[in-house]
Design a protein around this motif. Structure first.
Motif, PDB file in Angstrom:
ATOM      1  N   PHE A  84      18.038   7.677   4.877  1.00  0.00           N
ATOM      2  CA  PHE A  84      17.187   6.720   4.948  1.00  0.00           C
ATOM      3  C   PHE A  84      16.022   6.925   6.009  1.00  0.00           C
ATOM      4  N   ARG A  85      16.557   7.397   7.081  1.00  0.00           N
ATOM      5  CA  ARG A  85      15.558   7.562   8.150  1.00  0.00           C
ATOM      6  C   ARG A  85      14.729   8.841   8.006  1.00  0.00           C
ATOM      7  N   ARG A  86      15.248   9.659   7.204  1.00  0.00           N
ATOM      8  CA  ARG A  86      14.488  10.939   6.903  1.00  0.00           C
ATOM      9  C   ARG A  86      13.309  10.343   6.120  1.00  0.00           C
ATOM     10  N   ARG A  87      13.645   9.420   5.158  1.00  0.00           N
ATOM     11  CA  ARG A  87      12.256   9.117   4.025  1.00  0.00           C
ATOM     12  C   ARG A  87      11.537   8.233   4.798  1.00  0.00           C
ATOM     13  N   TYR A  88      12.210   7.285   5.620  1.00  0.00           N
ATOM     14  CA  TYR A  88      11.240   6.195   6.140  1.00  0.00           C
ATOM     15  C   TYR A  88      11.295   6.114   7.720  1.00  0.00           C
ATOM     16  N   PRO A  89      10.683   7.026   8.247  1.00  0.00           N
ATOM     17  CA  PRO A  89      10.821   7.201   9.640  1.00  0.00           C
ATOM     18  C   PRO A  89      10.135   6.174  10.404  1.00  0.00           C
ATOM     19  N   VAL A 118       0.966  -1.459  -0.117  1.00  0.00           N
ATOM     20  CA  VAL A 118       0.016   0.015   0.134  1.00  0.00           C
ATOM     21  C   VAL A 118       0.766   1.384  -0.092  1.00  0.00           C
ATOM     22  N   GLY A 119       2.249   1.258  -0.373  1.00  0.00           N
ATOM     23  CA  GLY A 119       2.808   2.274  -0.428  1.00  0.00           C
ATOM     24  C   GLY A 119       3.764   2.649   0.550  1.00  0.00           C
ATOM     25  N   GLU A 120       4.069   1.795   1.609  1.00  0.00           N
ATOM     26  CA  GLU A 120       4.517   2.256   2.971  1.00  0.00           C
ATOM     27  C   GLU A 120       5.750   1.386   3.124  1.00  0.00           C
ATOM     28  N   VAL A 121       6.917   1.890   3.730  1.00  0.00           N
ATOM     29  CA  VAL A 121       8.012   1.014   3.968  1.00  0.00           C
ATOM     30  C   VAL A 121       7.974   1.220   5.594  1.00  0.00           C
ATOM     31  N   ARG A 122       7.870  -0.014   6.133  1.00  0.00           N
ATOM     32  CA  ARG A 122       7.939  -0.298   7.748  1.00  0.00           C
ATOM     33  C   ARG A 122       8.763  -1.400   7.982  1.00  0.00           C
ATOM     34  N   VAL A 174      38.987  -5.391  -1.854  1.00  0.00           N
ATOM     35  CA  VAL A 174      37.561  -4.856  -2.574  1.00  0.00           C
ATOM     36  C   VAL A 174      36.557  -4.572  -1.534  1.00  0.00           C
ATOM     37  N   GLU A 175      35.740  -3.715  -1.556  1.00  0.00           N
ATOM     38  CA  GLU A 175      34.737  -3.373  -0.762  1.00  0.00           C
ATOM     39  C   GLU A 175      33.469  -3.834  -1.294  1.00  0.00           C
ATOM     40  N   TYR A 176      32.344  -4.580  -0.742  1.00  0.00           N
ATOM     41  CA  TYR A 176      31.344  -5.027  -1.367  1.00  0.00           C
ATOM     42  C   TYR A 176      30.104  -4.581  -0.282  1.00  0.00           C
ATOM     43  N   VAL A 177      28.925  -4.393  -1.087  1.00  0.00           N
ATOM     44  CA  VAL A 177      27.737  -4.352  -0.160  1.00  0.00           C
ATOM     45  C   VAL A 177      26.986  -5.690  -0.556  1.00  0.00           C
ATOM     46  N   ILE A 178      26.334  -6.412   0.360  1.00  0.00           N
ATOM     47  CA  ILE A 178      25.688  -7.657   0.180  1.00  0.00           C
ATOM     48  C   ILE A 178      24.110  -7.638   0.756  1.00  0.00           C
ATOM     49  N   TRP A 179      23.462  -8.520   0.412  1.00  0.00           N
ATOM     50  CA  TRP A 179      22.085  -8.599   1.076  1.00  0.00           C
ATOM     51  C   TRP A 179      21.531 -10.051   0.426  1.00  0.00           C
ATOM     52  N   SER A 180      20.711 -10.383   1.084  1.00  0.00           N
ATOM     53  CA  SER A 180      19.945 -11.617   0.911  1.00  0.00           C
ATOM     54  C   SER A 180      19.502 -12.144  -0.372  1.00  0.00           C
ATOM     55  N   ARG A 181      19.842 -13.091  -0.894  1.00  0.00           N
ATOM     56  CA  ARG A 181      19.336 -13.368  -2.365  1.00  0.00           C
ATOM     57  C   ARG A 181      17.828 -13.832  -2.367  1.00  0.00           C
ATOM     58  N   SER A 182      17.346 -14.402  -1.296  1.00  0.00           N
ATOM     59  CA  SER A 182      15.898 -14.976  -1.297  1.00  0.00           C
ATOM     60  C   SER A 182      15.039 -14.137  -0.344  1.00  0.00           C
ATOM     61  N   ALA A 183      15.357 -13.423   0.503  1.00  0.00           N
ATOM     62  CA  ALA A 183      14.601 -12.796   1.340  1.00  0.00           C
ATOM     63  C   ALA A 183      14.831 -11.242   1.625  1.00  0.00           C
ATOM     64  N   ARG A 184      14.861 -10.379   0.503  1.00  0.00           N
ATOM     65  CA  ARG A 184      15.008  -8.908   0.891  1.00  0.00           C
ATOM     66  C   ARG A 184      13.939  -8.407   1.004  1.00  0.00           C
ATOM     67  N   THR A 185      13.952  -7.656   2.311  1.00  0.00           N
ATOM     68  CA  THR A 185      12.785  -6.949   2.808  1.00  0.00           C
ATOM     69  C   THR A 185      12.565  -5.643   1.940  1.00  0.00           C
ATOM     70  N   PRO A 186      11.329  -5.136   2.129  1.00  0.00           N
ATOM     71  CA  PRO A 186      10.900  -3.621   1.289  1.00  0.00           C
ATOM     72  C   PRO A 186      12.131  -2.690   2.054  1.00  0.00           C
ATOM     73  N   ALA A 187      12.288  -2.643   3.349  1.00  0.00           N
ATOM     74  CA  ALA A 187      13.249  -1.826   3.972  1.00  0.00           C
ATOM     75  C   ALA A 187      14.760  -1.880   3.352  1.00  0.00           C
ATOM     76  N   ALA A 188      15.236  -3.362   3.038  1.00  0.00           N
ATOM     77  CA  ALA A 188      16.255  -3.509   2.596  1.00  0.00           C
ATOM     78  C   ALA A 188      16.279  -2.779   0.978  1.00  0.00           C
ATOM     79  N   THR A 189      15.431  -3.045   0.147  1.00  0.00           N
ATOM     80  CA  THR A 189      15.310  -2.600  -1.203  1.00  0.00           C
ATOM     81  C   THR A 189      15.261  -1.035  -1.221  1.00  0.00           C
ATOM     82  N   ALA A 190      14.721  -0.306  -0.312  1.00  0.00           N
ATOM     83  CA  ALA A 190      14.689   1.040  -0.077  1.00  0.00           C
ATOM     84  C   ALA A 190      16.175   1.616   0.248  1.00  0.00           C
ATOM     85  N   PHE A 191      16.739   0.885   1.342  1.00  0.00           N
ATOM     86  CA  PHE A 191      18.029   1.412   1.708  1.00  0.00           C
ATOM     87  C   PHE A 191      18.843   1.068   0.615  1.00  0.00           C
ATOM     88  N   LEU A 192      18.940   0.319  -0.249  1.00  0.00           N
ATOM     89  CA  LEU A 192      19.670  -0.018  -1.544  1.00  0.00           C
ATOM     90  C   LEU A 192      19.507   1.227  -2.710  1.00  0.00           C
TER      91      LEU A 192
END
Length: 319
Positions: A113-118, A86-90, A266-284
């Motif tokens: 991120f916190r300013r966008r998604y309090p 419904v368009g919210e990130v919680r 080498v510096e990397y950013v990583i996240w879950s292959r199978s269980a990326r949350t809406p918050a993780a997607t928003a942070f990326l």
């Protein structure tokens, strides 16, 4: 069995105290104790051993805890997915990083991120790269920032490469090498070193380079943070090798020297292959990274390739 009962069990297990667990959960202790006792009767086993001095998990409690965490995480993810629909990130965003991450201003990204998604609860954990990879695979972390030798690569997670960097030597201002513009590993091999603990990814970068050159070295000081490594160096107790991009963040009192045959990382950013949350997607998205789920998870997307930070061409700042 109720989710709230699981939350109470988790709180007691993490605090080793019914009193502190009740305070954390904002309930009176008698209510928390009653609900846990009710759960124990339903399960037919005691989850905690209670004495006048301590509270600890029984074998049954230790077996129950991982599944309870998974249930709570699943319930939290379900609520977050509904909000996203419904368009919210919680929900929650759990981020991990190594102490020497330099490719991303993590505090600044979390602030944006916190300013966008309090409504999202943000947490941060600092650790070693190997442990962070495992925690992302297990779901304890949503996103993590790593630093690895060029010979290593995160497995079992989605990966984007952020930056490549070379290590530099760090010495005290009055050290005999402090006036040198460039040194090599052979000149450093006779020095006493301060470094991260053996077996960690941060330590492996230097260990592999010295081993490849057929050289040994004396690491007399093993500490868990690069800042403390720099303090030992400033005191004249040792020399060190640290990523050149991280060195400007160190306090004063040390001098950096370019190393002609320095190891790289080498510096990397990583996240879950199978269980990326809406918050993780928003942070990326805040980081400017658009996950491409259709591509192989361990390969950079075109967007990531365009935004990648490359190895610096400027001379090393020796201040």
């Amino acid at each position: 069995m109720e989710l709230q009962q699981m939350r109470y069990v988790l709180a007691v297990a993490e605090t080793n105290s019914f009193t502190r667990a009740a305070e954390r959960c904002l309930v009176v202790q008698s209510a928390l104790s009653h609900q846990i006792a009710r759960l124990e009767r339903e399960l037919g086993a005691r989850l905690f051993e209670r004495t006048s001095r301590r509270v600890r998990l029984t074998p049954a409690g230790a077996a129950f805890l991982p599944a309870a965490r998974q249930c709570l995480d699943a319930a939290e993810r379900a609520a977050a997915e509904v909000a996203a629909a419904v368009g919210e990130v919680r929900g929650r965003l759990a981020v991990g990083l190594i102490p020497t991450v330099a490719a991303v201003d993590v505090p600044g990204a979390l602030r944006d991120f916190r300013r966008r998604y309090p409504e999202v609860r943000v947490s941060l954990r600092v650790g070693g790269s190997d442990a962070l990879v495992e925690q992302v695979r297990e779901g304890a972390l949503d996103v993590a920032f790593l630093g690895l030798p060029t010979t290593a690569h995160p497995r079992g997670v989605a990966v984007r490469e952020l930056a490549r960097d070379r290590l530099v030597a760090v010495v005290a201002p009055d050290h005999p090498l402090a006036g040198e513009p460039v040194v090599d590993l052979r000149r450093l091999a006779d020095e006493v070193f301060a470094d991260l603990p053996a077996g960690t990814a941060g330590r492996a970068q230097s260990d592999l380079a010295f081993a490849a050159a057929g050289l040994g070295r004396d690491v007399a000081f093993e500490v868990n943070t690069a800042d403390y490594v720099a303090r030992l160096v400033a005191a004249g107790l040792a020399v060190a090798m640290l990523p050149s991009a991280y060195v400007p963040q160190l306090p004063g009192g040390v001098v950096t020297i370019e190393v002609s045959d320095a190891p790289a990382r080498v510096e990397y950013v990583i996240w879950s292959r199978s269980a990326r949350t809406p918050a993780a997607t928003a942070f990326l998205d805040v980081l400017g990274i658009e996950p491409d789920d259709a591509a192989a998870p361990d390969q950079p997307t075109a967007r990531a390739q365009r935004t990648r930070i490359t190895e610096p061409d400027q001379p090393v700042d020796r201040g």
